[in-house]
Design an enzyme around this catalytic site. Structure first.
Site, short mmCIF file in Angstrom:
data_model
loop_
_atom_site.label_atom_id
_atom_site.label_comp_id
_atom_site.label_asym_id
_atom_site.label_seq_id
_atom_site.Cartn_x
_atom_site.Cartn_y
_atom_site.Cartn_z
N GLY A 11 0.83 -1.19 0.00
CA GLY A 11 0.00 0.00 0.00
C GLY A 11 0.86 1.24 0.00
O GLY A 11 1.62 1.48 0.95
N PHE A 15 0.14 6.55 5.02
CA PHE A 15 0.54 5.83 6.23
C PHE A 15 1.49 4.68 5.90
O PHE A 15 2.50 4.48 6.59
CB PHE A 15 -0.68 5.31 6.98
CG PHE A 15 -0.36 4.83 8.37
CD1 PHE A 15 0.30 5.64 9.27
CD2 PHE A 15 -0.71 3.55 8.78
CE1 PHE A 15 0.62 5.21 10.55
CE2 PHE A 15 -0.41 3.11 10.07
CZ PHE A 15 0.26 3.95 10.95
N GLY A 16 1.20 3.94 4.84
CA GLY A 16 2.11 2.86 4.45
C GLY A 16 3.49 3.40 4.13
O GLY A 16 4.52 2.81 4.51
N GLY A 137 -3.23 3.57 16.28
CA GLY A 137 -2.97 4.65 17.22
C GLY A 137 -3.29 6.00 16.60
O GLY A 137 -3.74 6.09 15.46
N LYS A 192 -13.44 4.96 15.68
CA LYS A 192 -13.19 6.40 15.86
C LYS A 192 -13.44 7.18 14.57
O LYS A 192 -13.76 8.37 14.60
CB LYS A 192 -11.79 6.63 16.40
CG LYS A 192 -10.66 6.06 15.55
CD LYS A 192 -10.14 7.00 14.49
CE LYS A 192 -9.12 6.35 13.60
NZ LYS A 192 -8.55 7.26 12.61
N ASP A 245 -6.49 7.91 19.77
CA ASP A 245 -6.85 8.03 18.37
C ASP A 245 -8.14 8.82 18.20
O ASP A 245 -8.29 9.62 17.27
CB ASP A 245 -6.99 6.63 17.76
CG ASP A 245 -6.79 6.62 16.26
OD1 ASP A 245 -6.52 7.69 15.68
OD2 ASP A 245 -6.90 5.54 15.65
N SER A 255 -7.74 15.05 9.35
CA SER A 255 -8.46 13.78 9.26
C SER A 255 -9.45 13.81 8.10
O SER A 255 -10.28 14.73 7.99
CB SER A 255 -9.21 13.51 10.58
OG SER A 255 -10.23 12.56 10.39
N GLU A 282 -12.59 5.97 5.63
CA GLU A 282 -13.10 4.68 6.09
C GLU A 282 -14.37 4.80 6.93
O GLU A 282 -15.18 3.89 7.00
CB GLU A 282 -12.03 3.95 6.90
CG GLU A 282 -10.86 3.42 6.08
CD GLU A 282 -11.18 2.10 5.38
OE1 GLU A 282 -12.33 1.63 5.45
OE2 GLU A 282 -10.25 1.55 4.76
#
Length: 338
Positions: A11, A15-16, A137, A192, A245, A255, A282
């Site tokens: 990915g 983040f990956g 996290g 979250k 988180d 976000s 997501e």
């Protein structure tokens, strides 16, 4: 001399990329896999992932691949950082390409629609026998890339896995903690996102600090209440993957889910908002799944119900939000240790 590990990160999103680069900067060999050949070549030549983290210099120990079999050949560990909707497909393709002892770690925060499966459950089904873990996290990739001190939780039933991931990732600006509660850590990371959308709605409506405090604590109560029905430990939600988180994602315009909530509250159609995003929010998918599962299990989740009415039943945003936040509940803390 410490061992050097061969690691694949599946990915090429923000983040990956940042997780792969931390491991590479810690001296290990990292292969970052993504499907787009041109972008893989650009990462290797420019030493940055311009699409998702422009200006973030990548270690020479990280090499991008666009062929999965080549990326995971003879690796010791695989981190899976793809959206939840494609997680099973990628993992099924991965199965058989890596050694049975290879450690597989999920970085994905989401839930599979068919059967309400967490990522660790998919790993068990598609890659039986492999040591597995989940990492979650308060980890906004842009802030990690800028060197701001961040922390994350590695959860696994195997202490050897938590120790290994700690050693791979731990550095002065990225601190790693451990947990045995994989379901709790995963649910915190997935749930979250739903409340981040709601927080974005509230921000657009100019709610006050008192309302922020109430929203976050009632969200935490809902999350932990639902998690108990799923077999998780409610105390996990007091940690980084829970309240940590939740606070970050519900208070940051960085976000994606928070931005969705703000845009919808300002009158933009949900379909238009999602069409304009370059990465998956997501929380949209998770909201519908959690509402369905909570209804099936009889779990009271008024915040989830209210947000669902806003987004999927097109009920007036401000009226639903105000009604939802003024709903009185008799009990404040549900899981009290006596």
């Amino acid at each position: 001399m410490e061992r050097t590990y061969r690691v694949a990160v599946l990915g090429g999103g923000s983040f990956g990329t940042v997780i792969g680069n931390i491991i590479a900067e810690n001296g290990h060999s990292v292969r970052l896999w993504l499907r787009n050949r041109e972008r893989a070549q650009e990462i290797n030549s420019a030493r940055e992932n311009h699409e998702y983290l422009p200006g973030y210099q990548l270690s020479d120990n990280l090499v991008a691949y666009d062929v999965l079999a080549a990326a995971v050949s003879e690796v010791d560990l695989v981190f899976v950082a793809v959206p939840s909707g494609s997680f099973r497909t990628v993992v099924a393709e991965l199965s058989g390409l890596v050694a049975p002892e290879a450690v597989i770690v999920s970085l994905t925060k989401g839930i599979e629609a068919d059967g309400f499966k967490l990522m660790s459950q998919i790993l068990r089904e598609e890659m039986p026998g492999h040591p597995i873990g989940v990492l979650s996290g308060p980890n906004l990739a842009g802030e990690i890339a800028r060197g701001h001190i961040s922390g994350s939780v590695i959860a696994s039933e195997l202490p050897a896995v938590t120790r290994l991931i700690h050693d791979l990732l731990h550095c002065p600006a990225f601190l790693i903690y451990s947990s045995h509660d994989m379901y709790g850590v995963e649910l915190g990371g997935a749930l979250k996102n739903v409340y981040a959308i709601l927080s974005g709605v509230g921000a657009a409506l100019d709610f006050g600090e008192n309302t922020v405090g109430m929203l976050l604590t009632r969200a935490l109560a809902e999350m932990s209440r639902f998690a108990v029905h799923m077999g998780a430990n409610p105390m996990t939600f007091l940690g980084l993957s829970g309240v940590g988180d939740l606070v970050v994602t519900c208070s940051s315009p960085l976000s994606r889910n928070y931005r969705v909530g703000m845009a919808v509250a300002h009158g933009q159609p949900l379909e238009d908002v999602l069409a304009g995003m370059d990465q998956v929010a997501e929380g949209i998918n998770t909201l519908a799944l959690v509402k369905c599962e909570a209804d099936r299990r009889g779990v009271d989740m008024p915040l989830v119900d209210g947000l669902y009415r806003m987004l999927h039943e097109q009920q007036p945003v401000e009226a639903v939000f105000n009604a939802m936040m003024s709903t009185e509940e008799a009990q404040d803390v549900e899981f009290v240790v006596r």
